[in-house]
Design an enzyme around this catalytic site. Structure first.
Site, PDB file in Angstrom:
ATOM      1  N   CYS A   4     -15.987 -15.795  20.861  1.00  0.00           N
ATOM      2  CA  CYS A   4     -16.722 -15.596  19.608  1.00  0.00           C
ATOM      3  C   CYS A   4     -15.739 -15.322  18.469  1.00  0.00           C
ATOM      4  O   CYS A   4     -14.917 -14.398  18.541  1.00  0.00           O
ATOM      5  CB  CYS A   4     -17.699 -14.438  19.761  1.00  0.00           C
ATOM      6  SG  CYS A   4     -18.452 -13.955  18.209  1.00  0.00           S
ATOM      7  N   CYS A   7     -16.043 -11.773  17.083  1.00  0.00           N
ATOM      8  CA  CYS A   7     -15.485 -10.779  18.018  1.00  0.00           C
ATOM      9  C   CYS A   7     -13.966 -10.758  17.897  1.00  0.00           C
ATOM     10  O   CYS A   7     -13.341  -9.692  17.892  1.00  0.00           O
ATOM     11  CB  CYS A   7     -15.899 -11.090  19.461  1.00  0.00           C
ATOM     12  SG  CYS A   7     -17.614 -10.669  19.850  1.00  0.00           S
ATOM     13  N   ASP A  30     -15.776 -12.766   3.239  1.00  0.00           N
ATOM     14  CA  ASP A  30     -16.075 -14.122   3.712  1.00  0.00           C
ATOM     15  C   ASP A  30     -14.950 -15.071   3.292  1.00  0.00           C
ATOM     16  O   ASP A  30     -14.440 -15.003   2.166  1.00  0.00           O
ATOM     17  CB  ASP A  30     -17.417 -14.581   3.113  1.00  0.00           C
ATOM     18  CG  ASP A  30     -17.976 -15.799   3.830  1.00  0.00           C
ATOM     19  OD1 ASP A  30     -19.001 -15.667   4.519  1.00  0.00           O
ATOM     20  OD2 ASP A  30     -17.383 -16.897   3.687  1.00  0.00           O
ATOM     21  N   ASN A  86     -28.592 -14.995   8.165  1.00  0.00           N
ATOM     22  CA  ASN A  86     -29.103 -16.275   8.645  1.00  0.00           C
ATOM     23  C   ASN A  86     -29.313 -16.190  10.151  1.00  0.00           C
ATOM     24  O   ASN A  86     -28.459 -15.680  10.879  1.00  0.00           O
ATOM     25  CB  ASN A  86     -28.108 -17.390   8.312  1.00  0.00           C
ATOM     26  CG  ASN A  86     -27.994 -17.613   6.819  1.00  0.00           C
ATOM     27  OD1 ASN A  86     -28.982 -17.552   6.097  1.00  0.00           O
ATOM     28  ND2 ASN A  86     -26.792 -17.864   6.337  1.00  0.00           N
ATOM     29  N   HIS A  97     -22.776 -14.730  15.844  1.00  0.00           N
ATOM     30  CA  HIS A  97     -22.580 -13.281  16.013  1.00  0.00           C
ATOM     31  C   HIS A  97     -23.320 -12.667  14.829  1.00  0.00           C
ATOM     32  O   HIS A  97     -23.017 -12.998  13.669  1.00  0.00           O
ATOM     33  CB  HIS A  97     -21.089 -12.944  15.991  1.00  0.00           C
ATOM     34  CG  HIS A  97     -20.763 -11.482  16.203  1.00  0.00           C
ATOM     35  ND1 HIS A  97     -19.876 -11.058  17.176  1.00  0.00           N
ATOM     36  CD2 HIS A  97     -21.195 -10.355  15.576  1.00  0.00           C
ATOM     37  CE1 HIS A  97     -19.780  -9.736  17.142  1.00  0.00           C
ATOM     38  NE2 HIS A  97     -20.575  -9.286  16.159  1.00  0.00           N
ATOM     39  N   HIS A  99     -24.591 -11.172  11.671  1.00  0.00           N
ATOM     40  CA  HIS A  99     -23.872 -10.726  10.483  1.00  0.00           C
ATOM     41  C   HIS A  99     -24.805 -10.667   9.294  1.00  0.00           C
ATOM     42  O   HIS A  99     -25.757 -11.436   9.191  1.00  0.00           O
ATOM     43  CB  HIS A  99     -22.662 -11.618  10.168  1.00  0.00           C
ATOM     44  CG  HIS A  99     -22.960 -13.095  10.121  1.00  0.00           C
ATOM     45  ND1 HIS A  99     -23.127 -13.847  11.252  1.00  0.00           N
ATOM     46  CD2 HIS A  99     -23.113 -13.944   9.073  1.00  0.00           C
ATOM     47  CE1 HIS A  99     -23.367 -15.113  10.906  1.00  0.00           C
ATOM     48  NE2 HIS A  99     -23.371 -15.191   9.584  1.00  0.00           N
ATOM     49  N   HIS A 101     -24.673 -10.916   5.244  1.00  0.00           N
ATOM     50  CA  HIS A 101     -23.898 -11.259   4.052  1.00  0.00           C
ATOM     51  C   HIS A 101     -24.268 -10.261   2.950  1.00  0.00           C
ATOM     52  O   HIS A 101     -25.456 -10.047   2.689  1.00  0.00           O
ATOM     53  CB  HIS A 101     -24.263 -12.650   3.532  1.00  0.00           C
ATOM     54  CG  HIS A 101     -23.978 -13.789   4.472  1.00  0.00           C
ATOM     55  ND1 HIS A 101     -22.913 -14.651   4.291  1.00  0.00           N
ATOM     56  CD2 HIS A 101     -24.627 -14.231   5.581  1.00  0.00           C
ATOM     57  CE1 HIS A 101     -22.928 -15.585   5.248  1.00  0.00           C
ATOM     58  NE2 HIS A 101     -23.954 -15.351   6.042  1.00  0.00           N
TER      59      HIS A 101
HETATM   60  P1  DGP Z   1     -23.551 -18.131   8.483  1.00  0.00           P
HETATM   61  O1  DGP Z   1     -23.623 -19.506   7.926  1.00  0.00           O
HETATM   62  O2  DGP Z   1     -24.673 -17.245   7.998  1.00  0.00           O
HETATM   63  O3  DGP Z   1     -23.418 -18.125   9.989  1.00  0.00           O
HETATM   64  O4  DGP Z   1     -22.234 -17.489   7.880  1.00  0.00           O
HETATM   65  C1  DGP Z   1     -20.998 -17.551   8.470  1.00  0.00           C
HETATM   66  C2  DGP Z   1     -19.998 -17.174   7.417  1.00  0.00           C
HETATM   67  O5  DGP Z   1     -18.774 -16.917   8.068  1.00  0.00           O
HETATM   68  C3  DGP Z   1     -19.722 -18.262   6.385  1.00  0.00           C
HETATM   69  O6  DGP Z   1     -20.139 -17.791   5.102  1.00  0.00           O
HETATM   70  C4  DGP Z   1     -18.227 -18.458   6.413  1.00  0.00           C
HETATM   71  C5  DGP Z   1     -17.733 -17.281   7.201  1.00  0.00           C
HETATM   72  N1  DGP Z   1     -16.586 -17.563   8.048  1.00  0.00           N
HETATM   73  C6  DGP Z   1     -16.483 -18.557   8.971  1.00  0.00           C
HETATM   74  N2  DGP Z   1     -15.297 -18.505   9.578  1.00  0.00           N
HETATM   75  C7  DGP Z   1     -14.638 -17.447   9.035  1.00  0.00           C
HETATM   76  C8  DGP Z   1     -13.340 -16.883   9.260  1.00  0.00           C
HETATM   77  O7  DGP Z   1     -12.546 -17.309  10.089  1.00  0.00           O
HETATM   78  N3  DGP Z   1     -13.014 -15.796   8.494  1.00  0.00           N
HETATM   79  C9  DGP Z   1     -13.861 -15.262   7.566  1.00  0.00           C
HETATM   80  N4  DGP Z   1     -13.437 -14.205   6.856  1.00  0.00           N
HETATM   81  N5  DGP Z   1     -15.088 -15.776   7.339  1.00  0.00           N
HETATM   82  C10 DGP Z   1     -15.463 -16.847   8.063  1.00  0.00           C
END
Ligand code: DGP
Length: 113
Positions: A4, A7, A30, A86, A97, A99, A101
């Site tokens: 993950c 994780c 993000d 989401n 995982h 989360h 926002h």
């Molecule tokens: P969602 O689409 O709701 O599953 O949002 C996932 C978010 O995770 C998206 O806005 C971009 C962010 N994201 C994806 N990969 C990474 C990463 O490696 N590092 C960080 N800081 N954010 C990430």
């Protein structure tokens, strides 16, 4: 959970810009911000989405929610902010995982979908 992304971020195996951490929660910026402030708040316990809420202790969930206003205050979001989680394909969840926002630092539109 072994493969993950979040994780791995929470354990420090993948770098992130941390903004908050306690025993239950990790929060970081993000990678693809959609607002001037865009922070992700995750439980340290692996839960795929809110659909796993029944697999969590109340504390693990409540600590995520309690962290949100603390982070918002530390980011100076006194004029408001939006919280989004989401859940599943129709909502375009891309990382499985749980989360939350936190989006802020600008006037957002009224529509959410
Ligand atoms: P969602 O689409 O709701 O599953 O949002 C996932 C978010 O995770 C998206 O806005 C971009 C962010 N994201 C994806 N990969 C990474 C990463 O490696 N590092 C960080 N800081 N954010 C990430």
């Amino acid at each position: 959970m072994e493969n993950c992304l979040f994780c791995k971020i929470m354990k420090g195996e993948i770098p992130s810009s941390k903004v908050y951490e306690n025993e239950y929660v990790y929060a970081f910026r993000d990678i693809n911000p959609q607002a001037p402030v865009h922070i992700l708040v995750i439980p340290k316990k692996h839960l795929s989405s809110l659909n796993d809420a029944d697999k969590a202790d109340d504390r693990e969930l409540s600590e995520c929610l309690r962290a949100i206003p603390v982070i918002a205050a530390s980011e100076n979001l006194s004029n408001g902010y939006r919280v989004v989680s989401n859940c599943g394909p129709d909502a375009c969840q891309s990382v499985p995982h749980l989360h939350f926002h936190i989006l802020g630092g600008t006037q957002m539109g009224e529509r959410m979908a």
